[in-house]
Design a protein around this motif. Structure first.
Motif, mmCIF file in Angstrom:
data_model
loop_
_atom_site.group_PDB
_atom_site.id
_atom_site.type_symbol
_atom_site.label_atom_id
_atom_site.label_comp_id
_atom_site.label_asym_id
_atom_site.label_seq_id
_atom_site.Cartn_x
_atom_site.Cartn_y
_atom_site.Cartn_z
ATOM 1 N N UNK A 45 0.841 -1.153 0.070
ATOM 2 C CA UNK A 45 0.124 -0.047 0.048
ATOM 3 C C UNK A 45 0.948 1.349 0.236
ATOM 4 N N UNK A 46 0.883 1.989 -0.752
ATOM 5 C CA UNK A 46 1.710 3.066 -1.197
ATOM 6 C C UNK A 46 1.133 4.340 -1.253
ATOM 7 N N UNK A 47 1.872 5.547 -1.197
ATOM 8 C CA UNK A 47 1.358 6.867 -1.369
ATOM 9 C C UNK A 47 0.744 6.933 -2.687
ATOM 10 N N UNK A 48 -0.508 7.613 -2.541
ATOM 11 C CA UNK A 48 -1.331 7.798 -3.811
ATOM 12 C C UNK A 48 -0.522 8.584 -5.153
ATOM 13 N N UNK A 49 0.371 9.331 -4.908
ATOM 14 C CA UNK A 49 1.092 9.907 -6.104
ATOM 15 C C UNK A 49 1.729 8.744 -6.898
ATOM 16 N N UNK A 50 2.081 7.746 -6.253
ATOM 17 C CA UNK A 50 2.791 6.597 -6.988
ATOM 18 C C UNK A 50 2.185 5.419 -7.555
ATOM 19 N N UNK A 51 0.804 5.452 -7.689
ATOM 20 C CA UNK A 51 -0.032 4.602 -7.904
ATOM 21 C C UNK A 51 0.277 4.370 -9.499
ATOM 22 N N UNK A 52 0.582 5.373 -10.423
ATOM 23 C CA UNK A 52 1.147 5.120 -11.944
ATOM 24 C C UNK A 52 2.041 4.303 -11.983
ATOM 25 N N UNK A 53 3.250 4.614 -11.131
ATOM 26 C CA UNK A 53 4.418 4.016 -11.422
ATOM 27 C C UNK A 53 4.103 2.550 -10.738
ATOM 28 N N UNK A 54 3.736 2.284 -9.691
ATOM 29 C CA UNK A 54 3.519 0.954 -9.010
ATOM 30 C C UNK A 54 2.659 -0.016 -10.210
ATOM 31 N N UNK A 55 1.703 0.572 -10.793
ATOM 32 C CA UNK A 55 0.822 -0.164 -11.808
ATOM 33 C C UNK A 55 1.699 -0.461 -12.964
ATOM 34 N N UNK A 56 2.785 0.483 -13.533
ATOM 35 C CA UNK A 56 3.377 0.117 -14.553
ATOM 36 C C UNK A 56 4.468 -1.109 -14.080
ATOM 37 N N UNK A 57 4.989 -0.706 -12.905
ATOM 38 C CA UNK A 57 6.028 -1.726 -12.520
ATOM 39 C C UNK A 57 5.757 -3.217 -12.030
ATOM 40 N N UNK A 58 4.398 -3.152 -11.768
ATOM 41 C CA UNK A 58 3.755 -4.492 -11.211
ATOM 42 C C UNK A 58 2.795 -4.907 -12.071
ATOM 43 N N UNK A 59 2.615 -4.600 -12.979
ATOM 44 C CA UNK A 59 1.785 -5.170 -14.040
ATOM 45 C C UNK A 59 2.070 -6.468 -14.351
ATOM 46 N N UNK A 60 1.400 -7.682 -14.247
ATOM 47 C CA UNK A 60 1.654 -8.898 -14.616
ATOM 48 C C UNK A 60 2.763 -9.439 -13.600
ATOM 49 N N UNK A 61 3.100 -8.826 -12.568
ATOM 50 C CA UNK A 61 3.860 -9.312 -11.541
ATOM 51 C C UNK A 61 3.014 -10.023 -10.176
ATOM 52 N N UNK A 62 3.551 -10.616 -9.558
ATOM 53 C CA UNK A 62 2.609 -11.511 -8.407
ATOM 54 C C UNK A 62 2.410 -10.601 -7.125
ATOM 55 N N UNK A 63 2.441 -9.474 -7.206
ATOM 56 C CA UNK A 63 2.287 -8.292 -6.223
ATOM 57 C C UNK A 63 1.016 -7.464 -6.283
ATOM 58 N N UNK A 64 0.327 -7.659 -5.346
ATOM 59 C CA UNK A 64 -0.748 -6.671 -5.510
ATOM 60 C C UNK A 64 -0.539 -5.079 -4.667
ATOM 61 N N UNK A 65 -1.348 -4.362 -5.128
ATOM 62 C CA UNK A 65 -0.977 -2.754 -4.552
ATOM 63 C C UNK A 65 -2.375 -2.081 -4.214
ATOM 64 N N UNK A 66 -2.084 -1.217 -3.382
ATOM 65 C CA UNK A 66 -3.279 -0.365 -2.948
ATOM 66 C C UNK A 66 -2.730 0.841 -2.501
ATOM 67 N N UNK A 67 -3.739 1.664 -1.702
ATOM 68 C CA UNK A 67 -3.830 2.682 -1.075
ATOM 69 C C UNK A 67 -3.864 2.804 0.385
ATOM 70 N N UNK A 68 -3.379 3.981 1.147
ATOM 71 C CA UNK A 68 -3.342 3.826 2.410
ATOM 72 C C UNK A 68 -4.589 4.432 3.155
ATOM 73 N N UNK A 69 -5.608 4.975 2.282
ATOM 74 C CA UNK A 69 -6.719 5.638 2.669
ATOM 75 C C UNK A 69 -7.780 5.861 1.447
ATOM 76 N N UNK A 70 -9.002 5.906 1.609
ATOM 77 C CA UNK A 70 -10.018 6.381 0.679
ATOM 78 C C UNK A 70 -10.880 7.307 1.237
ATOM 79 N N UNK A 71 -11.695 8.011 0.490
ATOM 80 C CA UNK A 71 -12.558 9.260 0.952
ATOM 81 C C UNK A 71 -13.850 8.281 1.052
ATOM 82 N N UNK A 72 -14.849 8.973 2.050
ATOM 83 C CA UNK A 72 -16.192 8.300 2.127
ATOM 84 C C UNK A 72 -16.976 8.847 1.110
#
Length: 259
Positions: A45-72
């Motif tokens: 679970x990464x800081x939100x600004x890095x979601x695009x980076x994580x998506x690019x690096x972990x696509x088709x890799x065996x690690x899920x990713x997420x965020x540390x908070x969401x809005x109501x």
């Protein structure tokens, strides 16, 4: 339990990371995860600004990713908020809600945490609902009352079907980032209490994953994960070091295979 539960290891980077550091860390974790995910689930679970980076690096890799908070909220005039649906567009599948730092520094109530869990579910994310007591509450003997109330707030808002899709992370506040971990016996006792609380709502909720968080290290991971009601860990500081994080993941696999 008659049906073995899958163990999880989820890293919480908190407010750490830079592009170059992230790339090296994610590459190492993804490379090491391949030999582990046949038995356990691994996520970060990464800081939100890095979601695009994580998506690019972990696509088709065996690690899920997420965020540390969401809005109501799903959208609207809520400056600075991030909707669960926004995170989902970047391939996120996990969302921490109710971390003790959010509860303490942003005055998040258990009812607010429950609303965030529901928003995460509506967007297809798995909410990792964090609960835990302070040192004062533990010393006062109110641990079960505190964590029970935190869990009940979530369960009262969700249907049984929704509740079956959450993950719960028990993190004693006094053990987060302090280097002081709950003893194996203390952790197991609270996890057993939480599982019983889930079963009170519906027997099938005994299968909900219960993670331990709070200064989990390679040295104590396998003992913790070997307990009957501890289904893995939510990992803070050690998730920023690939060698430590992967060692904790290996401990989760070993504990799972030992059952």
């Amino acid at each position: 339990m008659s049906e073995q539960r899958v163990k999880w290891v989820v890293g919480n980077w908190k407010m750490h990371g830079r592009l170059a550091e992230n790339a090296a860390l994610l590459q190492a974790v993804a490379d090491g995860a391949g030999a582990l995910v046949d038995v356990i689930r691994i996520g970060v679970c990464v800081p939100t600004p890095y979601l695009a980076q994580v998506q690019a690096l972990l696509a088709d890799r065996p690690v899920a990713w997420g965020v540390q908070d969401v809005s109501t909220y799903t959208h609207g005039a809520y400056t600075g908020e991030v909707a669960a649906g926004m995170a989902a567009e970047f391939g996120a599948t996990l969302a921490l809600v109710g971390h003790s730092e959010r509860r303490a520094y942003h005055a998040e109530s258990s009812d607010l945490v429950a609303a965030k869990a529901r928003r995460a579910l509506e967007s297809g994310l798995t909410p990792v609902v964090c609960i835990g007591e302070t040192l004062a509450e533990r010393e006062a003997g109110t641990t079960e009352a505190v964590v029970g109330a935190q869990l009940d707030a979530v369960l009262s808002l969700l249907s049984v079907e929704e509740a079956a899709r959450i993950v719960i992370a028990y993190e004693p506040v006094w053990a987060i980032g302090t280097g002081r971990s709950a003893t194996v016996e203390q952790a197991q006792e609270v996890h057993a209490f939480l599982r019983a609380r889930l079963v009170q709502k519906e027997a099938s909720l005994a299968r909900v994953a219960l993670l331990y968080g709070g200064s989990v290290k390679p040295e104590n991971a396998q003992a913790l994960f070997g307990q009957a009601d501890i289904d893995g860990g939510l990992i803070g500081g050690a998730s920023l070091k690939s060698q430590d994080f992967l060692a904790i993941c290996a401990a989760a696999k070993a504990a799972s295979l030992a059952r």
